[in-house]
Design a protein around this motif. Structure first.
Motif, PDB file in Angstrom:
ATOM      1  N   LEU A 196       0.401   2.541  26.007  1.00 27.00           N
ATOM      2  CA  LEU A 196      -0.862   2.911  27.238  1.00 27.00           C
ATOM      3  C   LEU A 196      -1.675   3.779  26.250  1.00 27.00           C
ATOM      4  N   SER A 197      -0.929   4.525  27.150  1.00 25.61           N
ATOM      5  CA  SER A 197      -2.193   5.867  26.489  1.00 25.61           C
ATOM      6  C   SER A 197      -3.148   5.787  24.904  1.00 25.61           C
ATOM      7  N   SER A 198      -2.281   5.315  23.389  1.00 27.58           N
ATOM      8  CA  SER A 198      -2.706   5.601  22.508  1.00 27.58           C
ATOM      9  C   SER A 198      -3.274   3.973  22.390  1.00 27.58           C
ATOM     10  N   ALA A 199      -3.730   2.751  24.384  1.00 27.64           N
ATOM     11  CA  ALA A 199      -4.153   1.800  23.605  1.00 27.64           C
ATOM     12  C   ALA A 199      -4.909   2.264  24.039  1.00 27.64           C
ATOM     13  N   GLU A 200      -5.807   3.678  24.505  1.00 25.05           N
ATOM     14  CA  GLU A 200      -6.705   3.214  25.704  1.00 25.05           C
ATOM     15  C   GLU A 200      -8.119   3.969  24.647  1.00 25.05           C
TER      16      GLU A 200
ATOM     17  N   GLY B  68       6.685  -1.598  24.579  1.00 30.62           N
ATOM     18  CA  GLY B  68       6.522  -1.489  23.035  1.00 30.62           C
ATOM     19  C   GLY B  68       8.324  -1.501  22.682  1.00 30.62           C
ATOM     20  N   ILE B  69       8.555  -1.548  22.520  1.00 29.11           N
ATOM     21  CA  ILE B  69      10.174  -1.033  22.283  1.00 29.11           C
ATOM     22  C   ILE B  69      10.408  -2.862  20.973  1.00 29.11           C
ATOM     23  N   ASP B  70       9.162  -3.404  20.927  1.00 28.26           N
ATOM     24  CA  ASP B  70       9.624  -4.023  19.733  1.00 28.26           C
ATOM     25  C   ASP B  70       8.859  -3.391  18.148  1.00 28.26           C
ATOM     26  N   ARG B  71       9.228  -2.140  18.255  1.00 31.74           N
ATOM     27  CA  ARG B  71       8.993  -1.361  17.137  1.00 31.74           C
ATOM     28  C   ARG B  71      10.463  -0.570  16.846  1.00 31.74           C
ATOM     29  N   GLU B  72      10.288   0.720  16.700  1.00 29.49           N
ATOM     30  CA  GLU B  72      10.878   1.853  16.122  1.00 29.49           C
ATOM     31  C   GLU B  72       9.633   2.999  16.632  1.00 29.49           C
ATOM     32  N   TRP B  73      10.757   4.110  16.960  1.00 29.67           N
ATOM     33  CA  TRP B  73      10.013   4.956  17.936  1.00 29.67           C
ATOM     34  C   TRP B  73      11.384   6.370  17.531  1.00 29.67           C
ATOM     35  N   PRO B 174      -3.721  15.852  28.513  1.00 31.63           N
ATOM     36  CA  PRO B 174      -4.150  14.228  28.670  1.00 31.63           C
ATOM     37  C   PRO B 174      -3.826  14.042  27.219  1.00 31.63           C
ATOM     38  N   GLY B 175      -3.511  12.645  27.868  1.00 31.44           N
ATOM     39  CA  GLY B 175      -3.096  12.117  26.516  1.00 31.44           C
ATOM     40  C   GLY B 175      -1.163  11.855  26.031  1.00 31.44           C
TER      41      GLY B 175
END
Lengths: 200, 200
Positions: A196-200, B68-73, B174-175
């Protein structure tokens, strides 16, 4: 309920810093909760609506009462693996009035061993020891395959609440409460926030 | 967000049992969530409002995308104590696409040791290894006293999200997202439920 726990921690921190009156704004701020939500939550405690902020020690006592932690709770832990040992070393439980009174593990090699001052017993002794100690809560740090069988044994022995770390849904009769701790849920929540925060 | 994780687990269970379409009622039932709430939550996914139930595999894919878990973290873990080791053995993380790529501990005796297939490094190597692996998440299983310093190091090295098991509030710019796992909150929630149910 989760928010009350957070308010409690924040209030205890503020009192340690020497504060005796706190506003809903101050209380909510560092927790990311709005003033309005804080006031709404605290109204549930019937302390009246203070114009000049809440009396912090009074508010702490009221929250502890509402949460049922103005008393001590005795708990047993089943499954003395890494997670069980980590929980045993975690002082937060005792500080909050949760006292572990007995440990169980089905591994005969662990039976009789003392971990963090408590002896490990075999599950056969579960009923007798729960009757003796009057434990009301059970902490399950066993594999998913054995969680339901252990839960059934604990409930038969009179336990009224289960904190379940096994990744499975437990079937329990009415009158028995379960709180599931699934650590992947928290990691998913984190991934969601980062995305979410990287999409901002 | 927490409910989406729960829906996901329930859906995966239903698919394993051979189901391909599920109603909001079935989905909410075992989770204690009302039909209306389930429909409201799932409306957020823009799948339309199905009259004959949701297509389970489609719904699973949509929830994984939303979370956001349709990818690997890739994640690093700092603090290889009992809790850290328990998390390393916890297969749920990998199953959900969270891959631990490096371990850190400030104890020189642990440096160079391999735990669950990963080598433990000293914190000095944090920046270099995070740059090399591209890890975006950090799991903190360190004592409260060192949590903020470790968090600062991780953030300086480019980590965007922290899963914090230390009982303290982290200050972050922030971020950077933080999810705190405070196990006493869950135990308090359980005490509250047991108290409530014994008062009935």
């Amino acid at each position: 309920v989760g928010r009350f726990s957070l308010y409690l921690r924040r209030l205890e921190g503020l009192v340690r810093e020497g504060m005796s009156r706190v506003s809903s704004r101050l209380l909510g701020q560092s927790l990311g909760v709005s003033d309005a939500q804080v006031r709404k939550d605290l109204a549930y405690l019937n302390l009246g609506h203070p114009g000049i902020g809440y009396n912090a020690p009074e508010l702490i006592a009221a929250i502890r009462r509402a949460l049922g932690i103005d008393r001590e709770w005795a708990a047993v832990l089943v499954g003395v693996g890494n997670l069980g040992r980590a929980l045993l070393r975690y002082h937060g439980f005792v500080e909050r009035g949760f006292r572990l009174v007995a440990l169980f593990d089905c591994d005969p090699k662990k039976a009789g061993v003392v971990v963090e001052g408590l002896m490990v017993h075999l599950p056969e002794q579960l009923a007798a020891i729960i009757a003796e100690t009057g434990a009301e809560l059970g902490v399950l740090t066993v594999p998913a395959e054995s969680a339901q069988a252990v839960a059934d044994q604990l409930i038969d022995a009179g336990v009224k609440g289960l904190l379940n770390f096994a990744p499975c849904v437990l079937q329990t009769p009415p009158g028995v409460s379960v709180v599931n701790v699934d650590l992947t849920v928290q990691l998913e929540q984190l991934a969601f926030l980062v995305q979410l925060s990287s999409a901002e």
